[in-house]
Design a protein around this motif. Structure first.
Motif, mmCIF file in Angstrom:
data_model
loop_
_atom_site.group_PDB
_atom_site.id
_atom_site.type_symbol
_atom_site.label_atom_id
_atom_site.label_comp_id
_atom_site.label_asym_id
_atom_site.label_seq_id
_atom_site.Cartn_x
_atom_site.Cartn_y
_atom_site.Cartn_z
ATOM 1 N N VAL A 10 -74.471 90.970 45.621
ATOM 2 C CA VAL A 10 -75.924 91.041 45.462
ATOM 3 C C VAL A 10 -76.210 92.490 45.070
ATOM 4 O O VAL A 10 -75.909 93.416 45.829
ATOM 5 N N ILE A 11 -76.714 92.663 43.854
ATOM 6 C CA ILE A 11 -76.795 94.019 43.296
ATOM 7 C C ILE A 11 -78.243 94.437 43.071
ATOM 8 O O ILE A 11 -78.932 93.859 42.214
ATOM 9 N N ASP A 12 -78.706 95.346 43.892
ATOM 10 C CA ASP A 12 -80.034 95.945 43.711
ATOM 11 C C ASP A 12 -81.124 94.875 43.541
ATOM 12 O O ASP A 12 -81.970 94.972 42.652
ATOM 13 N N ASP A 18 -95.278 85.477 42.268
ATOM 14 C CA ASP A 18 -96.379 85.876 41.373
ATOM 15 C C ASP A 18 -97.563 86.380 42.189
ATOM 16 O O ASP A 18 -97.955 85.744 43.165
ATOM 17 N N LYS A 19 -98.114 87.465 41.778
ATOM 18 C CA LYS A 19 -99.341 88.043 42.349
ATOM 19 C C LYS A 19 -99.191 88.556 43.786
ATOM 20 O O LYS A 19 -100.134 89.077 44.358
ATOM 21 N N SER A 20 -98.047 88.345 44.438
ATOM 22 C CA SER A 20 -97.911 88.861 45.804
ATOM 23 C C SER A 20 -97.227 90.237 45.757
ATOM 24 O O SER A 20 -96.766 90.683 44.707
ATOM 25 N N ASP A 21 -97.149 90.890 46.923
ATOM 26 C CA ASP A 21 -96.434 92.173 47.001
ATOM 27 C C ASP A 21 -94.933 91.914 46.979
ATOM 28 O O ASP A 21 -94.499 90.770 47.141
ATOM 29 N N TRP A 22 -94.159 92.992 46.867
ATOM 30 C CA TRP A 22 -92.703 92.856 46.917
ATOM 31 C C TRP A 22 -92.311 92.275 48.268
ATOM 32 O O TRP A 22 -92.748 92.748 49.308
ATOM 33 N N LEU A 23 -91.447 91.220 48.231
ATOM 34 C CA LEU A 23 -90.935 90.666 49.497
ATOM 35 C C LEU A 23 -89.747 91.487 49.965
ATOM 36 O O LEU A 23 -89.590 91.768 51.141
ATOM 37 N N PHE A 24 -88.859 91.825 49.013
ATOM 38 C CA PHE A 24 -87.756 92.739 49.343
ATOM 39 C C PHE A 24 -87.394 93.525 48.082
ATOM 40 O O PHE A 24 -87.639 93.066 46.966
ATOM 41 N N LYS A 25 -86.846 94.736 48.309
ATOM 42 C CA LYS A 25 -86.500 95.605 47.178
ATOM 43 C C LYS A 25 -85.120 96.210 47.377
ATOM 44 O O LYS A 25 -84.745 96.588 48.488
ATOM 45 N N HIS A 26 -84.358 96.278 46.294
ATOM 46 C CA HIS A 26 -83.070 96.994 46.263
ATOM 47 C C HIS A 26 -82.097 96.542 47.354
ATOM 48 O O HIS A 26 -81.536 97.371 48.075
ATOM 49 N N VAL A 27 -81.915 95.221 47.500
ATOM 50 C CA VAL A 27 -80.945 94.727 48.490
ATOM 51 C C VAL A 27 -79.555 94.697 47.853
ATOM 52 O O VAL A 27 -79.382 94.203 46.738
ATOM 53 N N ASN A 28 -78.585 95.245 48.562
ATOM 54 C CA ASN A 28 -77.188 95.235 48.101
ATOM 55 C C ASN A 28 -76.316 94.634 49.196
ATOM 56 O O ASN A 28 -76.346 95.105 50.330
ATOM 57 N N LEU A 51 -82.088 83.884 49.964
ATOM 58 C CA LEU A 51 -80.955 82.962 49.810
ATOM 59 C C LEU A 51 -81.134 82.085 48.570
ATOM 60 O O LEU A 51 -80.169 81.810 47.850
ATOM 61 N N LYS A 52 -82.377 81.658 48.304
ATOM 62 C CA LYS A 52 -82.623 80.840 47.099
ATOM 63 C C LYS A 52 -82.330 81.647 45.827
ATOM 64 O O LYS A 52 -81.818 81.110 44.851
ATOM 65 N N VAL A 53 -82.670 82.934 45.858
ATOM 66 C CA VAL A 53 -82.387 83.787 44.694
ATOM 67 C C VAL A 53 -80.875 83.999 44.565
ATOM 68 O O VAL A 53 -80.313 83.914 43.470
ATOM 69 N N ILE A 54 -80.200 84.210 45.699
ATOM 70 C CA ILE A 54 -78.741 84.430 45.646
ATOM 71 C C ILE A 54 -78.040 83.175 45.102
ATOM 72 O O ILE A 54 -77.091 83.257 44.329
ATOM 73 N N ALA A 55 -78.540 81.994 45.494
ATOM 74 C CA ALA A 55 -77.930 80.740 45.010
ATOM 75 C C ALA A 55 -78.253 80.479 43.541
ATOM 76 O O ALA A 55 -77.684 79.569 42.938
ATOM 77 N N GLY A 56 -79.185 81.248 42.988
ATOM 78 C CA GLY A 56 -79.536 81.088 41.574
ATOM 79 C C GLY A 56 -80.610 80.040 41.335
ATOM 80 O O GLY A 56 -80.840 79.631 40.203
ATOM 81 N N GLY A 63 -82.660 93.166 39.461
ATOM 82 C CA GLY A 63 -81.312 93.112 40.016
ATOM 83 C C GLY A 63 -80.568 91.852 39.588
ATOM 84 O O GLY A 63 -81.025 91.107 38.709
ATOM 85 N N ALA A 64 -79.426 91.601 40.228
ATOM 86 C CA ALA A 64 -78.589 90.466 39.813
ATOM 87 C C ALA A 64 -77.704 90.010 40.969
ATOM 88 O O ALA A 64 -77.517 90.727 41.954
ATOM 89 N N VAL A 65 -77.170 88.783 40.814
ATOM 90 C CA VAL A 65 -76.177 88.253 41.756
ATOM 91 C C VAL A 65 -74.979 87.821 40.922
ATOM 92 O O VAL A 65 -75.142 87.109 39.928
ATOM 93 N N THR A 66 -73.791 88.264 41.310
ATOM 94 C CA THR A 66 -72.599 87.816 40.593
ATOM 95 C C THR A 66 -71.646 87.124 41.569
ATOM 96 O O THR A 66 -71.553 87.486 42.736
ATOM 97 N N VAL A 67 -70.973 86.099 41.046
ATOM 98 C CA VAL A 67 -70.003 85.331 41.831
ATOM 99 C C VAL A 67 -68.654 85.496 41.143
ATOM 100 O O VAL A 67 -68.468 85.016 40.020
ATOM 101 N N ASP A 68 -67.746 86.195 41.792
ATOM 102 C CA ASP A 68 -66.441 86.513 41.203
ATOM 103 C C ASP A 68 -66.621 87.022 39.765
ATOM 104 O O ASP A 68 -65.921 86.617 38.840
#
Ligand SMILES: Nc1ncnc2c1ncn2[C@@H]1O[C@H](COP(=O)(O)OP(=O)(O)OP(=O)(O)O)[C@@H](O)[C@H]1O
Ligand SMILES: [Mg+2]
Length: 208
Positions: A10-12, A18-28, A51-56, A63-68
């Motif tokens: 999990v990279i940055d 939409d329209k809400s504040d940041w829920l989380f920022k720069h998680v590694n 978790l939904k973002v990490i699962a894609g 930021g980005a999520v990479t799997v292998d």
């Protein structure tokens, strides 16, 4: 591929609806095969969303999520089987209410039936729909069905929340045995820090 490069990364990662504040920022976060990373955080802070973002299932805002080494969004769009499985926080929302549990299990190719025994699943439950099972019974199916032979990482969102303490310990005992044997990496989210201290190799505090 060099075995040392196998990891969920999990990279940055940052996210806002939409329209809400940041829920989380720069998680590694880095999760290696066979490793259990616990994640603890306040209710409503954004753990399930992450978790939904990490699962894609939702694209990150930044930021980005990479799997292998591969971007998870690309995997979701192009691959028939997903190496990252999410055990949903609310099992009753994760199962098609019209399906019998037999159909739910048959959807998973190559599921080892020993896992059903380990999860304490009884054959008399196979012909029932999700609303005909208790929360804990349904949660056992939600855990078991994620063990497809292709699963490399599991995101476990409060996966034993419906069990009494003794059953919770039994389920985690079998779960840990399975993931260590199969070298599956785990990100386990819970409000219960004492549980995470018992089951995790290390713990991250989720802060918005
Ligand atoms: N689709 C959505 N659109 C807008 N806001 C949302 C959406 N889904 C969730 N939220 C909001 O995002 C915030 C984080 O929700 P989330 O479910 O990720 O929290 P959580 O940390 O998992 O909470 P809990 O510990 O209670 O399970 C909440 O304020 C929630 O209301
Ligand atoms: Mg949640």
């Amino acid at each position: 591929m060099d075995p040392n490069s196998f990891m969920l990364e999990v990279i940055d990662l940052s996210f806002k609806y939409d329209k809400s504040d940041w829920l989380f920022k720069h998680v590694n976060i880095t999760i290696r095969p066979g490793e259990i990373v616990g994640m603890y955080g306040k209710s409503g802070s954004g753990k399930t969303t992450m978790l939904k973002v990490i699962a894609g299932y939702m694209p990150p805002s930044e930021g980005a999520v990479t799997v292998d080494g591969k971007n998870v969004i690309e995997i979701v769009n192009k691959c028939a089987v997903h190496p990252v499985q999410l055990i949903w926080q609310h099992p009753e929302k994760a199962i098609n209410p019209k399906w019998k549990m037999n159909d739910v299990l048959n959807e998973v190719e190559g599921l080892d039936h020993d896992i059903l025994d380990m999860m304490g699943i009884q054959t008399e439950w196979f012909n029932r729909q999700s609303h005909e099972l208790s929360g804990g019974e349904l949660q056992r199916f939600c855990i078991a069905r994620e063990f497809s032979p292709e699963t490399r990482y599991i995101l476990a969102d409060e996966m034993t929340s419906m069990f009494d303490a003794i059953t919770q310990a039994q389920i985690w005992h079998h779960f840990i045995h399975l993931i260590k044997t199969r070298r599956i990496g785990i990100l386990a989210v819970s409000h219960h820090i004492h549980l995470l201290e018992k089951v995790s190799d290390r713990i991250i505090h989720f802060e918005a």
